[in-house]
Write an enzyme that holds these catalytic residues in place. Structure first.
Site, PDB file in Angstrom:
ATOM      1  N   VAL A   1       0.855  -1.193   0.000  1.00  0.00           N
ATOM      2  CA  VAL A   1       0.000   0.000   0.000  1.00  0.00           C
ATOM      3  C   VAL A   1       0.885   1.234   0.000  1.00  0.00           C
ATOM      4  O   VAL A   1       1.740   1.398   0.864  1.00  0.00           O
ATOM      5  CB  VAL A   1      -0.903   0.041   1.254  1.00  0.00           C
ATOM      6  CG1 VAL A   1      -1.766   1.295   1.242  1.00  0.00           C
ATOM      7  CG2 VAL A   1      -1.765  -1.196   1.341  1.00  0.00           C
TER       8      VAL A   1
ATOM      9  N   ILE B   1       5.667   4.868   1.162  1.00  0.00           N
ATOM     10  CA  ILE B   1       5.174   5.528   2.387  1.00  0.00           C
ATOM     11  C   ILE B   1       5.014   4.492   3.494  1.00  0.00           C
ATOM     12  O   ILE B   1       4.327   3.495   3.297  1.00  0.00           O
ATOM     13  CB  ILE B   1       3.791   6.204   2.159  1.00  0.00           C
ATOM     14  CG1 ILE B   1       3.835   7.161   0.970  1.00  0.00           C
ATOM     15  CG2 ILE B   1       3.319   6.909   3.421  1.00  0.00           C
ATOM     16  CD1 ILE B   1       2.486   7.802   0.645  1.00  0.00           C
TER      17      ILE B   1
ATOM     18  N   GLY C   1       6.380   5.960 -18.834  1.00  0.00           N
ATOM     19  CA  GLY C   1       6.518   4.798 -17.943  1.00  0.00           C
ATOM     20  C   GLY C   1       5.690   4.900 -16.675  1.00  0.00           C
ATOM     21  O   GLY C   1       5.852   4.101 -15.750  1.00  0.00           O
TER      22      GLY C   1
ATOM     23  N   GLU D   1       0.992   1.420 -17.541  1.00  0.00           N
ATOM     24  CA  GLU D   1       1.339   0.213 -18.280  1.00  0.00           C
ATOM     25  C   GLU D   1       0.654   0.211 -19.647  1.00  0.00           C
ATOM     26  O   GLU D   1      -0.287   0.965 -19.867  1.00  0.00           O
ATOM     27  CB  GLU D   1       0.912  -1.016 -17.472  1.00  0.00           C
ATOM     28  CG  GLU D   1       1.746  -1.156 -16.217  1.00  0.00           C
ATOM     29  CD  GLU D   1       1.338  -2.345 -15.366  1.00  0.00           C
ATOM     30  OE1 GLU D   1       0.853  -3.334 -15.915  1.00  0.00           O
ATOM     31  OE2 GLU D   1       1.527  -2.253 -14.139  1.00  0.00           O
TER      32      GLU D   1
ATOM     33  N   ASP E   1      -6.388  -1.323  -8.704  1.00  0.00           N
ATOM     34  CA  ASP E   1      -5.210  -1.186  -7.846  1.00  0.00           C
ATOM     35  C   ASP E   1      -5.566  -0.462  -6.540  1.00  0.00           C
ATOM     36  O   ASP E   1      -5.233  -0.929  -5.438  1.00  0.00           O
ATOM     37  CB  ASP E   1      -4.136  -0.411  -8.638  1.00  0.00           C
ATOM     38  CG  ASP E   1      -2.889  -0.152  -7.842  1.00  0.00           C
ATOM     39  OD1 ASP E   1      -2.082  -1.079  -7.689  1.00  0.00           O
ATOM     40  OD2 ASP E   1      -2.720   0.987  -7.346  1.00  0.00           O
TER      41      ASP E   1
ATOM     42  N   LYS F   1      -5.751  -1.806  -2.471  1.00  0.00           N
ATOM     43  CA  LYS F   1      -5.029  -1.106  -1.394  1.00  0.00           C
ATOM     44  C   LYS F   1      -5.975  -0.655  -0.283  1.00  0.00           C
ATOM     45  O   LYS F   1      -5.635  -0.766   0.902  1.00  0.00           O
ATOM     46  CB  LYS F   1      -4.268   0.091  -1.976  1.00  0.00           C
ATOM     47  CG  LYS F   1      -3.100  -0.336  -2.864  1.00  0.00           C
ATOM     48  CD  LYS F   1      -2.564   0.833  -3.639  1.00  0.00           C
ATOM     49  CE  LYS F   1      -1.356   0.457  -4.471  1.00  0.00           C
ATOM     50  NZ  LYS F   1      -0.982   1.503  -5.433  1.00  0.00           N
TER      51      LYS F   1
END
Ligand SMILES: NC(=O)c1ccc[n+]([C@@H]2O[C@H](COP(=O)([O-])OP(=O)(O)OC[C@H]3O[C@@H](n4cnc5c(N)ncnc54)[C@H](OP(=O)(O)O)[C@@H]3O)[C@@H](O)[C@H]2O)c1
Length: 418
Positions: free
Chosen positions: A121, A125, A176, A179, A190, A194
Site C-alpha cells: 500500500v 510511504i 513509464g 502500463e 489497484d 489497497k
C-alpha cells in the site's frame, strides 16, 4: 538461524531488482536464490542462483524469508508452501493480499510465521506498521487516500495542461507511469486492493474485496476538471473506508471533487497520500512516493530488516506484526451511502429548464448547494452544473432517471464530492 538472514526472492522486475540493489549493500542479509519467469532475460542485477520454478524458493531449507515481488495471484500456492515450510513472507502484492489474505494470514498464524506487506500500500510511504504501532492507541473513523500514482498523474496533467484523458494516458504510458494495458490502474482495481488492505488493519476486520464499489477515471473529461476548478475543487481518484451506523463499513474507490482548501487536493503527479481520522490523534496525513523501484524497495527491505531484528532480539516474531482478526466487516452497498454530488447536465437551452432540475431535486429532498448554467451549444442545448447537498445515492439515482425521462435531458457525469 545463523547471523545472516537468508532471503529467497520471487520476481526480479522493477521492485525485485530494487530490493537486490539495496540488499547488496548490507552484510547481514544474504540472497540465496531468485525465481523469475524467463531465466534468459538480461537483468540489471546478477545473482548466483536463478530458477524459473518459484517452488524452488518455497521449498529451499536454506531460506528464512521469501520475498514475493512477482505480482498477481499466481503465487498463492507458492506462498502457502513457503509458510508451511516455516518461512516468513514479505510481499508487495496488494492483489494477492486483498483477494487471498484471509487464507494466507490464517496459515501464517497456524505455523507461527509472519507476512509483512508495507510495500503493498502506497509503495514507499510507511503506513501499515505506523498504524499497527505508533497509532495503535486510536479508534479510527475513516481512512482515505490517493493510492494510485498512475491515475493521479493523469488527473494532474489533465488539470495542469488542459488535455483530454486519452492524451494524458498516452503521455503517462510514454513516460513509464502507466502500463501498456492500464486497466488495473485507470479502472480503480489497484486502489481497490489497497483500500481493502488499509481498511483491514484500520478497522480490524476482514474485507470482502468483491463488495467494494469501484469506479475508475475513464469518464472524467477535461470539461469536468475545468468546471470543478471554477467551483474551487480538484478531481482526484479517492479510495476511502469509513465507519457508518452500527459499525458497518462504507468502502469504495471513485473519482471525487476535493475542495482546494483540503491538503489532499494538492497531491500531484505520481505521489500518494493516506489520510487517517481517529481518536485521540485526530487527522494525520502521510505523503510520499507511491511506487517506483527504490521507494518500493525501501518498504520491502524495511520489512525484511524488521523480521531480522525481531528474531535477533526475541528469538521469534513479536505479536505486533502478526494478524489477529478473523471476523468479516459488514460492508454497505453504494446505494445506501450518503454523498454530495457534482452533476454535469446537458439540458435544453430554454426557459424553465433550471426550474425542472430544481423541481426534481426538491421532489427527492435533495438540497442544491450551487447551480450554474454554462455555455449554450449550437444544437440548442446548454450545460448546467449542479452541486447537491448530502443525500442518499439511491435518491440521486432516482432523481437522475426522472430528469432523463423526457428523453432529452442527460446527466453527462455524476461525481461525488469529498
Ligand atoms: N512497480 C512498483 O512501483 C510497485 C509498487 C508497489 C507494489 N508493487 C507490486 O510489486 C509486485 C512486483 O511489481 P513489479 O513492478 O516489480 O513487476 P514486474 O516489473 O512486472 O516484475 C515481475 C517479476 O516477476 C517475475 N515473474 C512473473 N511471473 C512469474 C512466475 N510465474 N514465476 C517466476 N517469476 C515470475 C517476472 O519474471 P521475468 O522478469 O522473467 O518476466 C518479473 O521478474 C507486484 O505485486 C506489484 O503490484 C509494485
Amino acid at each position: 538461524m545463523e547471523n545472516k538472514l537468508r532471503i529467497g526472492i520471487i520476481g526480479l522486475g522493477t521492485v525485485g531488482c530494487g530490493v537486490v540493489k539495496v540488499l547488496s549493500k548490507m552484510d547481514d542479509v544474504e540472497i540465496i536464490c531468485a525465481a523469475v519467469k524467463n531465466t534468459a532475460k538480461k537483468r540489471e542485477v546478477e545473482l548466483n542462483c536463478i530458477t524459473d520454478n518459484p517452488f524452488d524458493i518455497a521449498n529451499n531449507p536454506n531460506i528464512d524469508v521469501v520475498v514475493e515481488v512477482a505480482g498477481g495471484c499466481a503465487m498463492l500456492d507458492v506462498l502457502k508452501a513457503a509458510i508451511q515450510n516455516k518461512k516468513h513472507i514479505v510481499t508487495a502484492n496488494k492483489e494477492l493480499l486483498a483477494r487471498h489474505g484471509a487464507e494466507l494470514f490464517d496459515l501464517a498464524r497456524e505455523h507461527n510465521r509472519v507476512i509483512l506487506y508495507e510495500a503493498a500500500v502506497a509503495g514507499g510511504i510507511p503506513i501499515i506498521l505506523p498504524i499497527k504501532t505508533s497509532l495503535s492507541a486510536n479508534k479510527f473513523n475513516s481512512v482515505a487516500g490517493i493510492l494510485n500514482g498512475t491515475t493521479n498523474y493523469i488527473l494532474t496533467k489533465m488539470d495542469e495542461e488542459n488535455l483530454s484523458y486519452e492524451d494524458c494516458l498516452l503521455k503517462a504510458q510514454q513516460l513509464g507511469f502507466a502500463e501498456t494495458d492500464p486497466t488495473g490502474d485507470v479502472e480503480g482495481f489497484d486502489a481497490m486492493y489497497k483500500i481493502a488492505i488499509l481498511a483491514n488493519i484500520v478497522f480490524g476486520k476482514r474485507i470482502d474485496v468483491n463488495k467494494i464499489y469501484k469506479e475508475g477515471i475513464t469518464k472524467i473529461s477535461a470539461l469536468d476538471i475545468r468546471y470543478a476548478n471554477e467551483l474551487g475543487y480538484k478531481i482526484k481518484l479517492i479510495a476511502q473506508a469509513k465507519k457508518v451506523d452500527n459499525d458497518a463499513l462504507d468502502i469504495r474507490v471513485h473519482p471525487m471533487l476535493v475542495s482546494k482548501e483540503r491538503p489532499i487536493s494538492e497531491i500531484k503527479n505520481a505521489t500518494n497520500a493516506v489520510l487517517l481520522n481517529g481518536f485521540p490523534v485526530d487527522k494525520v496525513m502521510f505523503v510520499g512516493p507511491g511506487a517506483g523501484e527504490f521507494p518500493t524497495a525501501s518498504s520491502v527491505v524495511g520489512d525484511i530488516l524488521c523480521i531480522k531484528s525481531e528474531i535477533e532480539k526475541c528469538g521469534e516474531i513479536l505479536p505486533m506484526t502478526t494478524c489477529h482478526h478473523s471476523e468479516y466487516a459488514n460492508q454497505i452497498d453504494i446505494e445506501d451511502t450518503k454523498n454530495c454530488y457534482y452533476l454535469c447536465i446537458k439540458a435544453k437551452n430554454e426557459p424553465g429548464e433550471i426550474g425542472k432540475i430544481g423541481f426534481e431535486c426538491g421532489r427527492h429532498a435533495i438540497n442544491i448547494s450551487c447551480i450554474i448554467q454554462k455555455e449554450a451549444m449550437d444544437d440548442g442545448s446548454a450545460t448546467v452544473i449542479v452541486i447537491t447537498g448530502e443525500c442518499l445515492e439511491k435518491d440521486i439515482n432516482t432523481m437522475i432517471s426522472n430528469l432523463e425521462s423526457d428523453g432529452i435531458t442527460k446527466v453527462v457525469n455524476k461525481i461525488r464530492v469529498m
